[in-house]
Design a protein around this motif. Structure first.
Motif, PDB file in Angstrom:
ATOM      1  N   CYS A 131      28.303 -15.096  47.953  1.00 21.80           N
ATOM      2  CA  CYS A 131      27.765 -13.750  48.127  1.00 21.80           C
ATOM      3  C   CYS A 131      28.816 -12.696  47.810  1.00 21.80           C
ATOM      4  O   CYS A 131      29.999 -12.987  47.649  1.00 21.80           O
ATOM      5  N   GLN A 142      20.543  -6.858  55.185  1.00 24.25           N
ATOM      6  CA  GLN A 142      21.020  -7.692  56.281  1.00 24.25           C
ATOM      7  C   GLN A 142      21.508  -6.814  57.430  1.00 24.25           C
ATOM      8  O   GLN A 142      22.286  -5.883  57.221  1.00 24.25           O
ATOM      9  N   LEU A 169      23.093  -6.609  50.591  1.00 21.39           N
ATOM     10  CA  LEU A 169      23.977  -7.742  50.304  1.00 21.39           C
ATOM     11  C   LEU A 169      23.445  -8.480  49.085  1.00 21.39           C
ATOM     12  O   LEU A 169      22.235  -8.720  48.978  1.00 21.39           O
ATOM     13  N   ILE A 172      22.856 -14.572  58.547  1.00 23.57           N
ATOM     14  CA  ILE A 172      22.023 -15.512  57.787  1.00 23.57           C
ATOM     15  C   ILE A 172      21.465 -16.583  58.720  1.00 23.57           C
ATOM     16  O   ILE A 172      20.263 -16.902  58.692  1.00 23.57           O
ATOM     17  N   GLY A 196      28.970  -9.668  53.520  1.00 19.92           N
ATOM     18  CA  GLY A 196      28.012 -10.641  54.008  1.00 19.92           C
ATOM     19  C   GLY A 196      28.410 -11.227  55.362  1.00 19.92           C
ATOM     20  O   GLY A 196      29.580 -11.539  55.583  1.00 19.92           O
ATOM     21  N   TYR A 197      27.449 -11.344  56.258  1.00 20.04           N
ATOM     22  CA  TYR A 197      27.671 -11.984  57.555  1.00 20.04           C
ATOM     23  C   TYR A 197      26.914 -13.309  57.579  1.00 20.04           C
ATOM     24  O   TYR A 197      25.673 -13.315  57.583  1.00 20.04           O
ATOM     25  N   VAL A 257      23.318 -11.990  47.385  1.00 20.86           N
ATOM     26  CA  VAL A 257      23.519 -13.425  47.611  1.00 20.86           C
ATOM     27  C   VAL A 257      23.276 -14.129  46.284  1.00 20.86           C
ATOM     28  O   VAL A 257      22.141 -14.264  45.829  1.00 20.86           O
TER      29      VAL A 257
END
Length: 300
Positions: free
Chosen positions: A174, A120, A152, A183, A178-179, A154
């Motif tokens: 996640c 990501q 990342l 996503i 994580g952003y 998920v």
């Protein structure tokens, strides 16, 4: 002569249900003031526009922050299709737009690529450091950056519903780093319609849940009173995702002095865990053949 810290030696966790429109740093400051605490920090930043669980560590609990930061988290969010923004959320300026809108089936199919181990790229407006500077500071100057993709995990990413053709509600569980904005951005690109986050809520982070959190209004109302201190969770609440061992009386003394100490447990050699004695956390470290070799020691 060294100057002592101002405030009280308060230790524990306060779970805040953060409202939109305030920064995570300002929430930490409010909590520290309200409890007259010497030391405070948070376990995982939320964007100003985001709401939900923000776990505030006080005193000795700050030593357990990494274990909450690394913990699995759950987010619910809404994607607005048809537009890309500078910030990948509704706070930014629209930089591109598309007319098409995806079907539910198309969204379900596209989500497959965002589950499991993925790479990501963080948003341009993020706290990632670029040559010693925060990306958001560089982005505010109008400079575009090539940010490196990051791994990342998920665990789950599900479509919850469609309020209308322009929007989709999703839930993501996640790991660290994580952003959600990434996503939304990348899913919109994959669907060919672009997209950004319309709203975002962190439902839980490790052992801490938003529905058990305290509001900023409640914090202000109970500031500097025993009622607010009664809402504190113990330091040990930040260690619930780690295995636990029991320190012997002599082992607890040695651990509190920063030395390896005898513990009672049955864990694989080298396992990271925490030791308790008489119900209180003593240290975090590595289990090595009946002893804990401490990396963090608690003064509680």
């Amino acid at each position: 002569m060294a100057r002592g810290r101002k405030g009280k030696a308060v230790s524990g966790w306060l779970v805040v249900d953060k409202p939109a429109g305030v920064t995570s740093t300002s929430v930490v400051g409010k909590v520290r003031w309200a409890l007259d605490a010497q030391k405070a920090g948070h376990a995982g930043t939320l964007d100003p526009a985001a709401t939900g669980v923000l776990a505030i560590a006080l005193g000795e609990a700050t030593k357990t922050v990494p274990f909450i930061t690394d913990a699995v988290k759950c987010y619910r969010f809404r994607i607005r299709f048809g537009a890309a923004t500078t910030t990948d959320d509704a706070e930014g300026d629209v930089i591109d737009s598309r007319d098409g809108r995806p079907s539910d089936a198309q969204i379900e199919t596209a989500l497959e690529a965002f589950r499991g181990d993925i790479m990501q790229v963080p948003p341009q407006f993020s706290a990632v450091k670029v040559d010693g500077e925060r990306a958001y500071d560089i982005a505010r100057e109008g400079e575009a950056m090539e940010l490196a993709a990051r791994p990342l995990w998920v665990e789950r990413l599900e479509l919850l519903g469609r309020p209308d053709a322009d929007h989709a509600d999703l839930e993501m569980v996640c790991g660290k780093g994580g952003y959600v904005r990434s996503i939304a951005r990348d899913l919109g690109r994959a669907l060919g319609c672009l997209g950004h986050v319309a709203w975002l809520r962190r439902e839980w982070s490790g052992p801490f849940h938003a529905d058990a959190g305290i509001s900023l209004d409640e914090i202000e109302r109970m500031a500097r009173t025993p009622d607010l201190e009664a809402r504190l969770l113990p330091v040990e609440a930040g260690l619930q995702d780690l295995p636990q061992v029991q320190a012997t009386d002599q082992g607890a003394v040695r651990l509190r002095n920063g030395n390896p100490g005898q513990v009672i447990g049955n864990l694989p050699y080298g396992t990271e865990c925490w030791a308790s004695h008489q119900g209180r956390a003593v240290a975090v470290g590595r289990y090595m053949g009946g002893e804990l070799h401490p990396s963090r020691v608690f003064a509680i």
